[in-house]
Write a protein that holds these residues in place. Sequence first.
Motif, PDB file in Angstrom:
ATOM      1  N   PHE A 251       0.841  -1.204   0.000  1.00 35.79           N
ATOM      2  CA  PHE A 251       0.000   0.000   0.000  1.00 35.79           C
ATOM      3  C   PHE A 251       0.873   1.249   0.000  1.00 35.79           C
ATOM      4  O   PHE A 251       0.682   2.166  -0.805  1.00 35.79           O
ATOM      5  N   VAL A 252       1.877   1.258   0.900  1.00 35.56           N
ATOM      6  CA  VAL A 252       2.763   2.414   0.981  1.00 35.56           C
ATOM      7  C   VAL A 252       3.490   2.628  -0.334  1.00 35.56           C
ATOM      8  O   VAL A 252       3.595   3.759  -0.828  1.00 35.56           O
ATOM      9  N   SER A 253       3.967   1.526  -0.954  1.00 35.99           N
ATOM     10  CA  SER A 253       4.741   1.733  -2.187  1.00 35.99           C
ATOM     11  C   SER A 253       3.857   2.162  -3.337  1.00 35.99           C
ATOM     12  O   SER A 253       4.312   2.884  -4.222  1.00 35.99           O
ATOM     13  N   ILE A 254       2.579   1.738  -3.319  1.00 27.67           N
ATOM     14  CA  ILE A 254       1.669   2.235  -4.355  1.00 27.67           C
ATOM     15  C   ILE A 254       1.532   3.748  -4.234  1.00 27.67           C
ATOM     16  O   ILE A 254       1.635   4.485  -5.215  1.00 27.67           O
ATOM     17  N   VAL A 255       1.343   4.212  -2.992  1.00 32.19           N
ATOM     18  CA  VAL A 255       1.240   5.662  -2.789  1.00 32.19           C
ATOM     19  C   VAL A 255       2.534   6.352  -3.213  1.00 32.19           C
ATOM     20  O   VAL A 255       2.522   7.380  -3.909  1.00 32.19           O
ATOM     21  N   LEU A 256       3.676   5.747  -2.828  1.00 27.84           N
ATOM     22  CA  LEU A 256       4.964   6.362  -3.148  1.00 27.84           C
ATOM     23  C   LEU A 256       5.169   6.463  -4.657  1.00 27.84           C
ATOM     24  O   LEU A 256       5.636   7.480  -5.163  1.00 27.84           O
ATOM     25  N   LEU A 257       4.773   5.400  -5.389  1.00 34.27           N
ATOM     26  CA  LEU A 257       4.952   5.440  -6.838  1.00 34.27           C
ATOM     27  C   LEU A 257       4.005   6.440  -7.469  1.00 34.27           C
ATOM     28  O   LEU A 257       4.341   7.091  -8.458  1.00 34.27           O
ATOM     29  N   SER A 258       2.814   6.572  -6.877  1.00 35.03           N
ATOM     30  CA  SER A 258       1.896   7.577  -7.382  1.00 35.03           C
ATOM     31  C   SER A 258       2.504   8.967  -7.198  1.00 35.03           C
ATOM     32  O   SER A 258       2.381   9.828  -8.073  1.00 35.03           O
ATOM     33  N   LEU A 259       3.211   9.177  -6.071  1.00 34.32           N
ATOM     34  CA  LEU A 259       3.878  10.463  -5.858  1.00 34.32           C
ATOM     35  C   LEU A 259       4.982  10.675  -6.891  1.00 34.32           C
ATOM     36  O   LEU A 259       5.156  11.781  -7.413  1.00 34.32           O
ATOM     37  N   VAL A 260       5.726   9.598  -7.203  1.00 29.94           N
ATOM     38  CA  VAL A 260       6.768   9.721  -8.229  1.00 29.94           C
ATOM     39  C   VAL A 260       6.144  10.101  -9.550  1.00 29.94           C
ATOM     40  O   VAL A 260       6.621  10.986 -10.267  1.00 29.94           O
ATOM     41  N   GLY A 261       5.016   9.447  -9.895  1.00 30.46           N
ATOM     42  CA  GLY A 261       4.326   9.790 -11.130  1.00 30.46           C
ATOM     43  C   GLY A 261       3.910  11.251 -11.127  1.00 30.46           C
ATOM     44  O   GLY A 261       3.961  11.920 -12.156  1.00 30.46           O
ATOM     45  N   GLY A 262       3.509  11.744  -9.943  1.00 29.95           N
ATOM     46  CA  GLY A 262       3.088  13.142  -9.847  1.00 29.95           C
ATOM     47  C   GLY A 262       4.224  14.130 -10.043  1.00 29.95           C
ATOM     48  O   GLY A 262       4.014  15.217 -10.584  1.00 29.95           O
ATOM     49  N   THR A 263       5.442  13.752  -9.626  1.00 33.39           N
ATOM     50  CA  THR A 263       6.540  14.719  -9.737  1.00 33.39           C
ATOM     51  C   THR A 263       6.831  15.078 -11.186  1.00 33.39           C
ATOM     52  O   THR A 263       7.339  16.154 -11.457  1.00 33.39           O
TER      53      THR A 263
ATOM     54  N   LYS B  81       7.715  19.188 -13.370  1.00 36.95           N
ATOM     55  CA  LYS B  81       9.017  19.397 -13.996  1.00 36.95           C
ATOM     56  C   LYS B  81      10.161  19.048 -13.048  1.00 36.95           C
ATOM     57  O   LYS B  81      11.192  19.691 -13.036  1.00 36.95           O
ATOM     58  N   ASP B  82       9.946  18.050 -12.211  1.00 36.21           N
ATOM     59  CA  ASP B  82      11.030  17.577 -11.368  1.00 36.21           C
ATOM     60  C   ASP B  82      11.431  16.205 -11.886  1.00 36.21           C
ATOM     61  O   ASP B  82      10.687  15.239 -11.785  1.00 36.21           O
ATOM     62  N   TYR B  83      12.608  16.153 -12.480  1.00 34.59           N
ATOM     63  CA  TYR B  83      13.026  14.898 -13.093  1.00 34.59           C
ATOM     64  C   TYR B  83      14.089  14.213 -12.257  1.00 34.59           C
ATOM     65  O   TYR B  83      14.995  13.587 -12.774  1.00 34.59           O
ATOM     66  N   LEU B  84      13.966  14.366 -10.931  1.00 32.43           N
ATOM     67  CA  LEU B  84      14.947  13.748 -10.042  1.00 32.43           C
ATOM     68  C   LEU B  84      15.044  12.246 -10.294  1.00 32.43           C
ATOM     69  O   LEU B  84      16.114  11.675 -10.364  1.00 32.43           O
ATOM     70  N   PHE B  85      13.893  11.612 -10.450  1.00 32.45           N
ATOM     71  CA  PHE B  85      13.887  10.157 -10.555  1.00 32.45           C
ATOM     72  C   PHE B  85      13.709   9.704 -11.995  1.00 32.45           C
ATOM     73  O   PHE B  85      13.295   8.590 -12.241  1.00 32.45           O
ATOM     74  N   ALA B  86      14.030  10.600 -12.928  1.00 30.34           N
ATOM     75  CA  ALA B  86      13.743  10.281 -14.324  1.00 30.34           C
ATOM     76  C   ALA B  86      14.816   9.396 -14.934  1.00 30.34           C
ATOM     77  O   ALA B  86      15.447   9.751 -15.918  1.00 30.34           O
TER      78      ALA B  86
END
Lengths: 488, 122, 124
Positions: free
Chosen positions: A79-91, A95-100
């Motif tokens: 559950f936590v990682s789903i939320v975390l990945l959704s946050l990554v998708g949001g970044t 225009k934040d490509y930290l994890f790109a």
Amino acid sequence: MGAPIFAEVSFVIVAFVYLFLSFVRDQKRIAQLLSYITLGILVSLFLYFIGDLERFIGNIGGFFNVTKLVMSSKLLILFVSIVLLSLVGGTFFWKDYLFARAEFFVIFLFMLAGSFLMIEAFDFLSLYLAMELQALSLYVLLAFKKDDPAAIEAAVKYFVLSSVASGVFLYGVSFIYGVVGDTNFLLVYEALNSILSVEGSEKTIIYIGMALVLSGLVFKISLVPFHMWPPDIYQGAPIWVVTLLATVSKIVGVTVIINLLTGPFKALSDQWELFFLVLGLLSIAIGSLSALAQNNLLRFLGFSTIAHMGFISLSMAGGDYMGLEKAYVYLIIYVVMILGFFSLLMEGKYRLKYIGKKLENLDDFAGFSKIAPGMSFMLALFLFSLAGIPPLAGFFAKLYVVIVLVRENLTVYAVLALLFSILGAFYYLRLIKFMYFDEPKDKNFTCLEFDFKTFIFFRVPSLLCMLFIIFYAIWPNRLINFVTFIFE
Amino acid sequence: MSIGTYHYVFIGAILFYLSLLGMIINRKSLIHLLVCLELLLLAVNINFVAFSSAFLGIRGQIFTVFILTISAAEIAIGLSIIVVYFRNRGSILVDDATTLVDDATTLVDDAPKGKGSIHDIS
Amino acid sequence: MHAPNEFLENYFPILLFMGVAAFVSVVPVTLAFLRAKRNSYAAKTSAYECGFSPMSDTRQRFDIRFYLVAILFVIFDLEIAFLLPWAVAFKGMELYGLVSMLFFLSVLIIGFVYEWKKGALDWE
């Protein structure tokens, strides 16, 4: 055979496939695609797991043992990682490509595989290997922001401290191995039972070994003598990684400790009850008092983490299954609260950064309720819950711990813990005061307007968490019964 | 006096404490910390091998091989993090790591300041 | 499996030893701190070069690429630590041993391909 750990195996295989995608030129596009694909994989795993908790229960070669507790921790992590990945998708929309980069998802999947293997480990060898898989991935994730001196300093600090902690853990394991002659949890449990029933000198060695092993693990959940890292790391590291450390790392740490306490160290409960009692009380005291002096928001969240983990530790000190159950309930509630809080904070940070402002210190929140009314209302709710104000879930979590302590005739400790947590409530309320009763710094501020994509990726997860903490009071028994069911 | 298991354990304990001391006392470069870390794990290895030979069991030796590998991986990642750190700072002094300090200590203004002498990475 | 108890009776001194070990390792360091005379002068602190006065700073910077090579070397160096016991015990393990080792090596090879493609092995 093999089925219980199929999730971990598939994580690793998928990670290797991703590794080859890192050769593609257009990494931004690939990363965005991968974040959706990974999200899909995790969501389907979550739905598959939640269908039947007992489907995957089993023991694999004496190295891994999947129980109901492990399955529920896995669900929580998913559950936590789903939320975390959704946050990554949001970044990506801000225009934040930290994890790109495709490598980011590789490392993240390794981290998940390490966490899963760690909570189901049934042998000190597999526990150590999984712990290192998780820790090594975390070092890399912390150092992902290569050009930010603060982030790299945080990575160096976490690296050194965490490595020492795993060294201490290993030293303890070596003593247990020295007495028992094996490292399998079941064999250790049986051997310790027979050793403790007779008077013998090797008891001392066992105590030393257990203290060292627990110290190495307690570092992960940052109880007091090992509490120096969260403030520094929270302040320096990228906020997404901080969220990861505050949730997944804590779930794994607490679950592993519960596994050890109900497994190999069950016979030593007199010893570890004292251990967790002292550590818990010290954590609450030092966490609450140090937080008062902080001005940086994430730094003070680091200290508040220490205080919350102190409550979990105190609950474990209650001994037997009741205390451990309530520790687990506290963990679930804490993770949901902090996850919601962090996803809101991340949304706020990104949106304000986009219009050239920052949210770093407490006074940056001055008048935030006028800039973003909805967000500050939700932030305030989470803060009230973290402080333990009655109708919200955080209050019940603390209440259970107090009940456990009073039952075990540890009333003095319960009173002390409550006193410190009242002191601690001050700093949560201070942030609310900044948000609602102060004027914004610049007079001609603009309100943040509704943004559909941000709403989907950032706000929906935090709304889910908020619904949980509000409506928990109506059906508190659901969670309690579920946790009792997990512990059999 | 013949050499028994606990002599090895004694050596392991001495090495363990020396490496911890090395981390606490050492105020120089991060590379020293890495060396101490390696020593810590090797001290544990001595323990495992000693117990393994005492029991005539193989588990301790398996543990040792895994610890060696993991420590190599850890040092590899540590070195890369330190290289990135050096690129940011131009220094790998432990005393220079003062970006993240407690607000309470900065109020008193006796937080450790960097010495300014740029230490080479070598 | 039960602990061989009579053997373990000998272990009580370990606790004592841990104390003594801490003591033994602390004492020389503390003594060195307290007792050592520190009168350093230029000739003493400079690098010793066979009687010549030093020509340049001995603390040269190494090229960062050496570290990269060292890091890559360490990983493959330790692969041997697994291959050697495997080779010794190979006869007893038959196909199972072969397949496990092939899996292990293929994981290593994936990493190797990755670093090759990323250009970690290029000197320039």
